[in-house]
Motif scaffolding. Structure first.
Motif, mmCIF file in Angstrom:
data_model
loop_
_atom_site.group_PDB
_atom_site.id
_atom_site.type_symbol
_atom_site.label_atom_id
_atom_site.label_comp_id
_atom_site.label_asym_id
_atom_site.label_seq_id
_atom_site.Cartn_x
_atom_site.Cartn_y
_atom_site.Cartn_z
ATOM 1 N N HIS A 183 56.671 16.247 16.297
ATOM 2 C CA HIS A 183 55.692 16.329 15.187
ATOM 3 C C HIS A 183 55.143 15.714 15.821
ATOM 4 O O HIS A 183 54.700 14.251 16.579
ATOM 5 C CB HIS A 183 56.643 14.447 14.362
ATOM 6 C CG HIS A 183 58.001 14.667 13.947
ATOM 7 N ND1 HIS A 183 57.718 15.356 12.412
ATOM 8 C CD2 HIS A 183 59.065 15.081 14.420
ATOM 9 C CE1 HIS A 183 58.902 16.023 11.978
ATOM 10 N NE2 HIS A 183 59.680 15.422 12.923
ATOM 11 N N LEU A 184 53.720 16.001 15.017
ATOM 12 C CA LEU A 184 52.474 16.101 15.814
ATOM 13 C C LEU A 184 52.048 14.707 15.017
ATOM 14 O O LEU A 184 51.786 15.445 13.609
ATOM 15 C CB LEU A 184 51.404 17.308 15.717
ATOM 16 C CG LEU A 184 51.648 18.526 16.832
ATOM 17 C CD1 LEU A 184 50.992 19.066 16.596
ATOM 18 C CD2 LEU A 184 52.107 18.088 17.891
ATOM 19 N N ALA A 193 43.691 18.210 22.086
ATOM 20 C CA ALA A 193 43.900 16.340 22.707
ATOM 21 C C ALA A 193 44.148 15.329 22.290
ATOM 22 O O ALA A 193 44.538 14.396 22.220
ATOM 23 C CB ALA A 193 42.388 16.559 23.448
ATOM 24 N N SER A 194 43.243 15.331 20.823
ATOM 25 C CA SER A 194 43.415 14.589 19.720
ATOM 26 C C SER A 194 44.794 14.513 19.443
ATOM 27 O O SER A 194 45.889 13.559 18.778
ATOM 28 C CB SER A 194 42.033 14.283 18.407
ATOM 29 O OG SER A 194 42.595 15.780 17.820
ATOM 30 N N ARG A 195 45.998 14.938 19.118
ATOM 31 C CA ARG A 195 46.893 15.444 18.923
ATOM 32 C C ARG A 195 48.207 15.846 19.705
ATOM 33 O O ARG A 195 49.174 15.802 19.989
ATOM 34 C CB ARG A 195 47.366 16.646 17.931
ATOM 35 C CG ARG A 195 46.226 16.744 16.144
ATOM 36 C CD ARG A 195 46.126 17.291 16.114
ATOM 37 N NE ARG A 195 47.448 18.528 14.930
ATOM 38 C CZ ARG A 195 47.390 18.972 14.295
ATOM 39 N NH1 ARG A 195 47.284 20.245 14.528
ATOM 40 N NH2 ARG A 195 49.042 19.230 13.211
ATOM 41 N N CYS A 196 47.854 15.788 21.128
ATOM 42 C CA CYS A 196 48.434 15.756 21.693
ATOM 43 C C CYS A 196 49.617 14.695 22.913
ATOM 44 O O CYS A 196 48.533 14.019 23.086
ATOM 45 C CB CYS A 196 48.051 16.592 23.323
ATOM 46 S SG CYS A 196 48.919 17.125 24.823
ATOM 47 N N PRO A 197 50.576 14.555 22.746
ATOM 48 C CA PRO A 197 51.010 13.493 23.480
ATOM 49 C C PRO A 197 51.379 13.515 25.062
ATOM 50 O O PRO A 197 51.329 12.512 25.864
ATOM 51 C CB PRO A 197 52.873 13.739 23.705
ATOM 52 C CG PRO A 197 53.072 14.682 22.710
ATOM 53 C CD PRO A 197 51.496 15.585 22.739
ATOM 54 N N SER A 256 59.153 24.766 17.598
ATOM 55 C CA SER A 256 59.985 23.771 16.712
ATOM 56 C C SER A 256 60.440 23.649 15.202
ATOM 57 O O SER A 256 61.559 22.789 14.955
ATOM 58 C CB SER A 256 60.138 22.115 17.770
ATOM 59 O OG SER A 256 58.585 21.791 16.804
ATOM 60 N N ALA A 257 59.214 23.383 14.734
ATOM 61 C CA ALA A 257 59.055 23.469 13.411
ATOM 62 C C ALA A 257 59.353 24.807 12.962
ATOM 63 O O ALA A 257 59.722 24.667 11.140
ATOM 64 C CB ALA A 257 57.566 23.288 12.437
ATOM 65 N N ILE A 258 59.843 25.860 13.439
ATOM 66 C CA ILE A 258 60.657 27.064 12.865
ATOM 67 C C ILE A 258 61.626 26.360 12.067
ATOM 68 O O ILE A 258 62.901 25.790 13.044
ATOM 69 C CB ILE A 258 61.032 28.193 13.658
ATOM 70 C CG1 ILE A 258 59.699 28.813 14.131
ATOM 71 C CG2 ILE A 258 62.083 29.774 12.773
ATOM 72 C CD1 ILE A 258 59.585 29.897 14.710
ATOM 73 N N PRO A 259 62.376 27.106 10.995
ATOM 74 C CA PRO A 259 63.552 26.002 10.256
ATOM 75 C C PRO A 259 64.575 27.053 11.097
ATOM 76 O O PRO A 259 64.133 28.762 10.653
ATOM 77 C CB PRO A 259 63.221 26.710 8.495
ATOM 78 C CG PRO A 259 61.974 27.911 8.498
ATOM 79 C CD PRO A 259 61.184 27.926 9.769
ATOM 80 N N ILE A 260 66.208 26.694 10.800
ATOM 81 C CA ILE A 260 66.986 27.412 10.600
ATOM 82 C C ILE A 260 67.500 27.601 9.750
ATOM 83 O O ILE A 260 68.654 26.970 9.402
ATOM 84 C CB ILE A 260 68.020 26.752 12.505
ATOM 85 C CG1 ILE A 260 66.629 26.532 13.393
ATOM 86 C CG2 ILE A 260 69.249 27.741 12.670
ATOM 87 C CD1 ILE A 260 67.395 26.491 14.875
ATOM 88 N N PRO A 261 68.443 28.945 9.834
ATOM 89 C CA PRO A 261 69.380 29.019 8.038
ATOM 90 C C PRO A 261 70.992 28.547 9.167
ATOM 91 O O PRO A 261 71.712 29.522 8.220
ATOM 92 C CB PRO A 261 69.508 30.285 7.843
ATOM 93 C CG PRO A 261 68.804 31.274 9.505
ATOM 94 C CD PRO A 261 67.856 30.475 9.676
#
Length: 324
Positions: A272-273, A290-294, A253-258
């Protein structure tokens, strides 16, 4: 050797003793295989253990546990002539073309360093001919042979580093983020060159990177690594169209699109993690993510998920995905 597998990594572990009872679990129970002529992309954030994994596969680091088989032979048990042959057949292209090339040597001597050790030519004329041929293969010319590294751009230096690896007539190459230090305008050129060289020379690649957009173009399959463990592995097109692990989804999801319009529309879909990154030093049981997983549950913090096949060739280490 089954199914033309060149490299088979089984439950590989590489720990570093930091003293005072502290151990860094850089690579922690990693398994994958690479078939002949294939490119496996190994991706993840900086510090996840990608480079350590690649170097351990080459025997540059001793393993802590597990096994690395190259054409059916244990890399870390090789000795004498077999080890000498492996060091020729398996080569590494380093990340930083500024640090990995000796500024006191000419391009000619840099490329021929391994050839000299392994006696891969009969005389000086053949040595020079091979050097010129390698320069041509990587998009340079023979006039570059007697120059020094400071005279070249970053992209040219990386081409010289690739020529140095190819001089050994290798079959297997570990590419350690070979384009991350280069300008974006040069990255695609180097990737296209690597794809061409792979076809021409029958090479097999382990391509280490953190830039998923570039990995997509060169990899047949992609393994996603998080804090020393592989959390997802599948065919490249499958990973990009159907990512299953929450960490993989966040990365993609964080890959920039030109395209500013599409990018603005997608901003709401970007993942956003949050939460703190688990320390790889003496890690506690449970999923490292686990500490960053929603979606983390109590079980995720107590038990460690292992890779399970959820589709043909698509493996994921996540209790939520595998339904365990």
């Amino acid at each position: 050797m089954k199914d033309n597998v060149v490299l088979e990594v089984s439950h590989l572990k590489k720990y570093f003793d930091l003293g005072h009872g502290r151990t860094l679990h850089a690579v922690d129970d990693v398994s994958f295989s690479i078939r002949e002529g294939e490119t496996l992309g190994l991706v993840g954030e900086s510090g996840c253990g990608k480079t350590t994994c690649g170097r351990t596969c080459l025997g540059m680091y001793n393993k802590t546990d597990g096994q690395v088989l190259y054409r059916g032979k244990d890399v870390h048990a090789l000795k004498g002539s077999e080890l000498f042959a492996y060091k020729r057949e398996a080569q590494m292209v380093f990340q930083d073309p500024y640090a990995s090339l000796d500024p006191r040597m000419t391009v000619s001597d840099i490329i021929a360093e391994g050839m000299d050790v392994h006696h891969l030519y009969q005389n000086k004329a053949e040595r020079a001919e091979k050097i010129y041929g390698l320069l041509e293969k990587v998009g340079l010319n023979k006039e570059h042979a007697n120059r020094f590294i400071h005279e070249f751009s970053g992209g040219q230096r990386q081409r010289i580093g690739i020529a140095r690896a190819l001089a050994m007539e290798p079959k297997f190459l570990v590419m350690d983020e070979p384009i991350s230090a280069l300008d974006v305008s040069i990255q695609a050129q180097v990737i296209n060159m690597l794809i061409r060289l792979q076809k021409e020379m029958g090479l097999t690649y382990l391509f280490v990177a953190h830039d998923l957009s570039m990995v997509k173009h060169i990899s047949d399959r992609v393994a996603v690594m998080y804090l020393g463990q592989i959390v997802e592995i599948t065919r490249s097109e499958e990973l990009y169209s159907h990512p299953l692990h929450p960490y993989t989804q966040a990365l993609l999801s964080a890959i920039p699109i030109p395209d500013p319009i599409i990018e603005a529309e997608r901003e709401t879909k970007r993942i956003h993690l949050e939460g703190e990154v688990t320390s790889p030093i003496n890690p506690a049981p449970g999923c490292r993510f686990a500490s960053r997983c929603p979606y983390a549950t109590a079980r995720c913090k107590e038990a460690t998920p292992t890779l399970k096949e959820v589709g043909t060739g698509h493996e994921v280490a996540c209790f939520r995905v595998t339904g365990e």
